[in-house]
Design a protein around this motif. Structure first.
Motif, mmCIF file in Angstrom:
data_model
loop_
_atom_site.group_PDB
_atom_site.id
_atom_site.type_symbol
_atom_site.label_atom_id
_atom_site.label_comp_id
_atom_site.label_asym_id
_atom_site.label_seq_id
_atom_site.Cartn_x
_atom_site.Cartn_y
_atom_site.Cartn_z
ATOM 1 N N LEU A 149 -28.825 -14.543 -6.681
ATOM 2 C CA LEU A 149 -28.207 -14.352 -5.514
ATOM 3 C C LEU A 149 -27.467 -15.399 -4.741
ATOM 4 C CD1 LEU A 149 -30.898 -12.128 -4.036
ATOM 5 C CD2 LEU A 149 -28.801 -11.123 -4.803
ATOM 6 N N HIS A 150 -26.214 -14.978 -4.235
ATOM 7 C CA HIS A 150 -25.780 -16.086 -3.025
ATOM 8 C C HIS A 150 -26.501 -16.061 -2.081
ATOM 9 C CE1 HIS A 150 -21.689 -14.843 -5.046
ATOM 10 N NE2 HIS A 150 -21.828 -16.257 -5.337
ATOM 11 N N PRO A 151 -26.986 -17.150 -1.359
ATOM 12 C CA PRO A 151 -27.854 -17.069 -0.303
ATOM 13 C C PRO A 151 -27.328 -16.167 0.676
ATOM 14 C CG PRO A 151 -27.574 -19.442 -1.027
ATOM 15 C CD PRO A 151 -26.730 -18.540 -1.776
ATOM 16 N N ALA A 152 -26.030 -16.074 1.062
ATOM 17 C CA ALA A 152 -25.466 -15.337 1.963
ATOM 18 C C ALA A 152 -25.538 -13.767 1.555
ATOM 19 C CB ALA A 152 -23.995 -15.576 2.220
ATOM 20 N N CYS A 153 -25.711 -13.425 0.477
ATOM 21 C CA CYS A 153 -25.833 -11.963 -0.145
ATOM 22 C C CYS A 153 -27.366 -11.756 -0.104
ATOM 23 C CB CYS A 153 -25.386 -12.042 -1.551
ATOM 24 S SG CYS A 153 -23.410 -12.247 -1.625
ATOM 25 N N ALA A 154 -28.258 -12.558 -0.213
ATOM 26 C CA ALA A 154 -29.549 -12.383 -0.174
ATOM 27 C C ALA A 154 -30.138 -11.302 0.738
ATOM 28 C CB ALA A 154 -30.411 -13.642 -0.331
ATOM 29 N N ARG A 168 -24.072 -14.333 -12.506
ATOM 30 C CA ARG A 168 -23.649 -13.589 -11.271
ATOM 31 C C ARG A 168 -24.624 -13.098 -10.258
ATOM 32 N NH1 ARG A 168 -18.325 -12.055 -12.385
ATOM 33 N NH2 ARG A 168 -17.515 -12.877 -14.182
ATOM 34 N N CYS A 169 -24.035 -12.865 -8.996
ATOM 35 C CA CYS A 169 -24.673 -12.423 -8.054
ATOM 36 C C CYS A 169 -25.141 -10.930 -8.400
ATOM 37 C CB CYS A 169 -24.013 -12.594 -6.754
ATOM 38 S SG CYS A 169 -24.821 -12.299 -5.410
ATOM 39 N N MET A 170 -26.399 -10.948 -7.844
ATOM 40 C CA MET A 170 -26.882 -9.391 -8.250
ATOM 41 C C MET A 170 -26.209 -8.252 -7.164
ATOM 42 S SD MET A 170 -30.973 -9.914 -8.409
ATOM 43 C CE MET A 170 -31.510 -8.348 -8.167
ATOM 44 N N PHE A 171 -25.876 -9.099 -5.802
ATOM 45 C CA PHE A 171 -25.413 -8.205 -5.030
ATOM 46 C C PHE A 171 -23.874 -8.012 -4.939
ATOM 47 C CE2 PHE A 171 -23.773 -7.456 -0.646
ATOM 48 C CZ PHE A 171 -24.472 -6.238 -0.192
ATOM 49 N N CYS A 172 -23.012 -9.154 -5.058
ATOM 50 C CA CYS A 172 -21.510 -8.866 -4.911
ATOM 51 C C CYS A 172 -21.073 -8.767 -6.290
ATOM 52 C CB CYS A 172 -20.989 -10.169 -3.902
ATOM 53 S SG CYS A 172 -20.854 -11.466 -4.562
ATOM 54 N N GLU A 173 -21.894 -9.416 -7.282
ATOM 55 C CA GLU A 173 -21.027 -9.264 -8.550
ATOM 56 C C GLU A 173 -20.232 -10.670 -8.922
ATOM 57 O OE1 GLU A 173 -20.728 -5.321 -9.897
ATOM 58 O OE2 GLU A 173 -22.763 -4.815 -9.710
HETATM 59 ZN ZN LIG Z 1 -22.951 -12.825 -3.630
#
Ligand SMILES: [Zn+2]
Ligand SMILES: [Zn+2]
Length: 180
Positions: free
Chosen positions: A139-144, A105-110
């Motif tokens: 992380l998704h690149p867009a969320c990084a 899972r993405c750390m930022f958007c989960e």
């Molecule tokens: Zn994300």
């Protein structure tokens, strides 16, 4: 299947490291990878032996040791492997790769990071309850960029790290950087 070394059956494949063609009959290194197009199966990415020695020394070494055939310029290849091992820092963060599974899972958007899509791995503290250890966070690149801001990580150094540590083709790496 596994990594392998074989004589190129045709001159059609290009080396994944240097992009130049691999001549028919020349020894080539097949780097096994999970293919998203092959229904959970695996496939090979081809490299010149010398290119693999520099770029993928840890993958090439055991395969080369097992290979029973004659390897021209074996001494040179061994030298390149030692040099390549010094240059690469295995597990250095941050790096970008393609998610091998859809579990992270993405750390930022989960949200889950879809299997086969580009992702960024960073080092993070993992609190297991009993102790705190270091592990990889994704992380998704867009969320990084928002995560970097939240963690007050300096972007320029982060991008340099990504460029140095990622084992992606340059077009894929450009795609990651464009989304940052
Ligand atoms: Zn994300
Ligand atoms: Zn090459």
């Amino acid at each position: 299947m596994a990594h392998l070394i074989e004589e190129a059956k045709s001159g059609r494949a290009s080396c994944r490291t240097c992009r130049k063609p691999i001549a028919k009959g020349e020894l080539r290194f097949g780097e096994e990878f999970d293919s998203q197009f092959n229904d959970g199966g695996s496939s090979h990415r081809w490299h010149h032996l010398a290119c693999a020695a520099s770029a993928l020394p840890d993958a090439l070494k055991p395969t080369l040791d097992e290979y029973g055939g004659e390897v021209a310029e074996r001494a040179t290849i061994d030298q390149l492997i030692s040099a390549g091992k010094k240059a690469t820092k295995p597990g250095a963060f941050p790096y970008a790769d393609r998610a091998p599974t859809g579990r992270a899972r993405c750390m930022f958007c989960e949200a889950a990071i879809e299997k086969g899509t580009l992702r960024i791995a960073v080092e993070r503290q993992v609190d297991t309850g009993a102790f705190v250890t270091k592990g990889a966070g994704y992380l998704h690149p867009a969320c990084a960029s928002e995560q970097l801001e939240r963690d007050q990580v300096e972007a320029e150094g982060f991008i340099l790290g990504l460029k140095a540590n990622s084992r992606l083709e340059s077009a894929e790496l450009d795609q990651v950087l464009a989304e940052l």
